[in-house]
Write a protein that holds these residues in place. Structure first.
Motif, short mmCIF file in Angstrom:
data_model
loop_
_atom_site.label_atom_id
_atom_site.label_comp_id
_atom_site.label_asym_id
_atom_site.label_seq_id
_atom_site.Cartn_x
_atom_site.Cartn_y
_atom_site.Cartn_z
N GLY A 229 -4.61 -4.66 -3.91
CA GLY A 229 -4.48 -4.47 -2.74
C GLY A 229 -5.49 -3.74 -1.88
O GLY A 229 -5.12 -3.43 -0.25
N GLY B 292 -0.92 -1.23 -5.43
CA GLY B 292 -1.64 -0.43 -4.18
C GLY B 292 -1.58 0.95 -4.34
O GLY B 292 -1.48 1.01 -2.54
N LEU C 287 -6.15 -3.06 2.63
CA LEU C 287 -6.62 -1.19 2.72
C LEU C 287 -7.74 -1.83 4.11
O LEU C 287 -7.56 -1.14 5.04
N LEU D 258 0.90 -1.30 0.08
CA LEU D 258 -0.14 0.25 0.28
C LEU D 258 1.10 1.10 0.55
O LEU D 258 2.09 1.11 0.97
N ILE E 110 -1.97 5.83 0.82
CA ILE E 110 -3.02 5.93 1.19
C ILE E 110 -3.61 7.03 2.30
O ILE E 110 -3.72 6.89 3.21
#
Ligand code: ADP
Ligand code: MG
Length: 263
Positions: free
Chosen positions: A62, A235, A66, A40, A43
């Motif tokens: 991903g 990601g 998440l 990730l 984010i």
């Protein structure tokens, strides 16, 4: 604003689907690695109370990681995650607090096979919430009525269809009275004829005003109830928009390619 935009489907009761100013989940500059693998990447996501967010994207992008980070089934290494005002740290008390607020429904229903439907639903309220058995059973029956299988209460999961088992899993989560519900491809292990009975349950949950984060490729569901669709690839969050704009006017080439493959 985009956040407030409501679906136009006349079969959906949007009267309680209100997006609040209050923040349910705040994710800032968050990164996660599995060993060396950067799964990730930076984010950023703010979810307001009452939002219904659909997360989609190719396999391996991903999505599961998440949403599993949000209730600490996976641990992030960088950045912040704040859920219902509680920051996710290594503090075990915070983790317990967040898990009380966040219900999760998985692709495989993860019911306890040796417990009846009713006992699956009352286990956590009795042992985690310390609720009296009688009260827990009354509440569980109410949720089983809401997912329209009260008559299955005394059966074992193995005696139910996949769609019924997934509705039990939803009822079981609701018995903990969560503020937020996370769904990870709840219909992708189901036979086609059972998908709609689970989606219908999720629609009525959305109609009740629940804050929902749903990983799903059911784009009909997204159009019906989502106020935002998020597209992930590699990601990263590549694109997000209200469903209307997302489906009719995707911006990135990766989103266009993905939509052309699933629609
Ligand atoms: P999605 O849900 O979008 O299919 P996942 O979050 O499951 O994606 O996985 C993202 C990437 O991380 C994939 O490349 C997957 O192989 C990898 N991955 C998932 N879980 C683990 C794990 N426990 N250890 C190492 N790699 C993992
Ligand atoms: Mg996944």
């Amino acid at each position: 604003s985009d956040l407030q935009s409501q679906p136009a489907d006349p079969t959906v009761d949007t009267s309680r689907m209100k997006v609040s100013e209050e923040v349910a989940i705040e994710i800032r500059n968050m990164h996660k690695w599995y060993g060396e693998f950067h799964v990730l990447k930076n984010i950023n996501l703010t979810v307001h109370k009452g939002e219904r967010i659909v997360i989609c994207g190719p396999s391996g992008s991903g999505k599961s990681t998440l949403i599993r980070c949000i209730n600490r089934l996976e641990q992030h290494q960088k950045g912040d995650i704040v859920v219902s005002g509680v920051e996710l740290t290594d503090d075990i008390k915070n983790i317990a607090e967040i898990r009380r607020e966040v219900g999760m429904v998985f692709q495989h229903f993860n019911l306890f096979p040796h417990l009846t439907v009713l006992d699956n639903c009352t286990l956590a309220p009795i042992w985690v919430r310390k609720m009296p058995k009688r009260e827990a059973e009354e509440a569980a029956m109410e949720y089983l009525r809401r997912v329209r299988i009260p008559e299955q209460a005394n059966k074992f999961p193995g005696q139910l269809s996949g769609g019924q088992q997934q509705r039990v899993a939803i009822a079981r989560s609701l018995c903990m009275n969560p503020e937020i519900m996370l769904f990870d491809e709840p219909t992708s292990a189901l036979d086609p004829e059972m998908i709609s009975e689970v989606l219908d349950t999720m629609v009525s949950l959305a109609e009740s005003g629940m804050t929902m984060l749903c990983v799903t490729h059911e784009m009909g569901f997204a159009r019906k109830v989502a106020n935002r669709v998020i597209f992930m690839d590699g990601g990263e969050i590549i694109e997000e928009n209200d469903p209307e704009s997302f489906f009719n006017n995707p911006q990135s080439d990766r989103t266009k390619l993905f939509l052309s493959q699933i629609l």
